[in-house]
Write a protein that holds these residues in place. Structure first.
Motif, PDB file in Angstrom:
ATOM      1  N   LYS A  90       0.725  -1.298   0.048  1.00 35.06           N
ATOM      2  CA  LYS A  90       0.070  -0.090  -0.086  1.00 35.06           C
ATOM      3  C   LYS A  90       0.911   1.128   0.108  1.00 35.06           C
ATOM      4  CE  LYS A  90      -4.015   1.906   2.353  1.00 35.06           C
ATOM      5  NZ  LYS A  90      -5.130   1.506   3.359  1.00 35.06           N
ATOM      6  N   ASN A  91       0.694   1.972  -0.865  1.00 37.27           N
ATOM      7  CA  ASN A  91       1.534   3.233  -1.195  1.00 37.27           C
ATOM      8  C   ASN A  91       0.458   4.667  -0.830  1.00 37.27           C
ATOM      9  OD1 ASN A  91       3.701   1.907  -1.751  1.00 37.27           O
ATOM     10  ND2 ASN A  91       3.571   2.194  -3.988  1.00 37.27           N
ATOM     11  N   PHE A  92       0.317   5.112  -2.011  1.00 36.05           N
ATOM     12  CA  PHE A  92      -0.625   6.366  -1.638  1.00 36.05           C
ATOM     13  C   PHE A  92      -2.078   5.998  -2.036  1.00 36.05           C
ATOM     14  CE2 PHE A  92       3.465   8.002  -2.939  1.00 36.05           C
ATOM     15  CZ  PHE A  92       3.820   8.641  -1.690  1.00 36.05           C
ATOM     16  N   ARG A  93      -2.187   5.192  -3.037  1.00 34.24           N
ATOM     17  CA  ARG A  93      -3.697   4.733  -3.404  1.00 34.24           C
ATOM     18  C   ARG A  93      -4.104   3.596  -2.445  1.00 34.24           C
ATOM     19  NH1 ARG A  93      -4.503   5.608  -9.167  1.00 34.24           N
ATOM     20  NH2 ARG A  93      -6.084   7.546  -8.884  1.00 34.24           N
ATOM     21  N   ASP A  94      -5.326   3.329  -2.472  1.00 35.03           N
ATOM     22  CA  ASP A  94      -5.901   2.127  -1.690  1.00 35.03           C
ATOM     23  C   ASP A  94      -6.225   0.961  -2.686  1.00 35.03           C
ATOM     24  OD1 ASP A  94      -6.032   3.650   0.634  1.00 35.03           O
ATOM     25  OD2 ASP A  94      -8.095   4.367   0.273  1.00 35.03           O
ATOM     26  N   VAL A  95      -5.822   0.863  -3.874  1.00 34.65           N
ATOM     27  CA  VAL A  95      -5.907  -0.416  -4.666  1.00 34.65           C
ATOM     28  C   VAL A  95      -4.557  -0.557  -5.431  1.00 34.65           C
ATOM     29  CG1 VAL A  95      -8.478   0.241  -5.381  1.00 34.65           C
ATOM     30  CG2 VAL A  95      -6.675   1.206  -6.639  1.00 34.65           C
ATOM     31  N   CYS A  96      -4.492  -1.807  -5.904  1.00 35.32           N
ATOM     32  CA  CYS A  96      -3.170  -2.254  -6.276  1.00 35.32           C
ATOM     33  C   CYS A  96      -2.995  -1.685  -7.582  1.00 35.32           C
ATOM     34  CB  CYS A  96      -3.427  -3.922  -6.421  1.00 35.32           C
ATOM     35  SG  CYS A  96      -4.462  -4.380  -7.912  1.00 35.32           S
ATOM     36  N   PRO A  97      -1.704  -1.867  -7.907  1.00 36.22           N
ATOM     37  CA  PRO A  97      -1.370  -1.051  -9.422  1.00 36.22           C
ATOM     38  C   PRO A  97      -1.968  -1.511 -10.363  1.00 36.22           C
ATOM     39  CG  PRO A  97       0.532  -1.598  -8.084  1.00 36.22           C
ATOM     40  CD  PRO A  97      -0.679  -2.226  -7.269  1.00 36.22           C
ATOM     41  N   ALA A  98      -2.512  -2.851 -10.638  1.00 35.56           N
ATOM     42  CA  ALA A  98      -3.130  -3.233 -11.766  1.00 35.56           C
ATOM     43  C   ALA A  98      -4.645  -2.863 -11.901  1.00 35.56           C
ATOM     44  CB  ALA A  98      -3.370  -4.835 -11.632  1.00 35.56           C
TER      45      ALA A  98
END
Length: 136
Positions: free
Chosen positions: A15-23
């Motif tokens: 988990k980075n800045f977004r709550d969903v995975c890169p895909a």
């Protein structure tokens, strides 16, 4: 490292800045491109037409609108559903009737709580049979 499951696909990701995975971020960006391309061609489209033409869910289109990615200024007929009753609106999260009902219900609840607090403060509770234990 903070790991989490993607709420959209369920995969484990860092988990980075977004709550969903890169895909899923890539999929969401593709969906946004589809929506924006369609709205450039069909400025008078409504949300159901946009959803049917692009295959993007109404929930995701609503997220795009609330995030500011899709501007309602350029799409005069584009509205999204109220979170309470589902009536189509162009601003905020809930429609005016639902908002006024919520305010009225909140005020009534606060009045009831104040009335109960003053009632219980004025009436002291006396327990039955307490006289039996006073002299022990």
């Amino acid at each position: 490292m903070n790991l989490d499951n993607c709420p959209r696909c369920g995969k484990l990701f860092a988990k980075n800045f977004r709550d969903v995975c890169p895909a899923c971020i890539r999929d969401i960006d593709k969906e946004y491109e589809l929506c924006s391309t369609f709205l450039r061609k069909e400025k008078g489209a409504i949300i159901t037409e946009l959803s049917d033409a692009t295959g993007v869910s109404i929930k995701q289109i609503t997220k795009f609108i609330k995030e500011g990615r899709i501007s309602l200024y350029n799409a005069p007929n584009l509205m999204y559903p109220c979170e309470v009753c589902g009536t189509l609106i162009r601003e905020n999260n809930i429609c005016s009737p639902c908002r006024s009902r919520l305010i009225k219900d909140t005020q009534k609840m606060n009045e009831d709580e104040a009335r109960e607090a003053s009632k219980s403060a004025s009436e002291k509770v006396y327990y039955k049979g307490i006289d039996q234990y006073k002299n022990r």
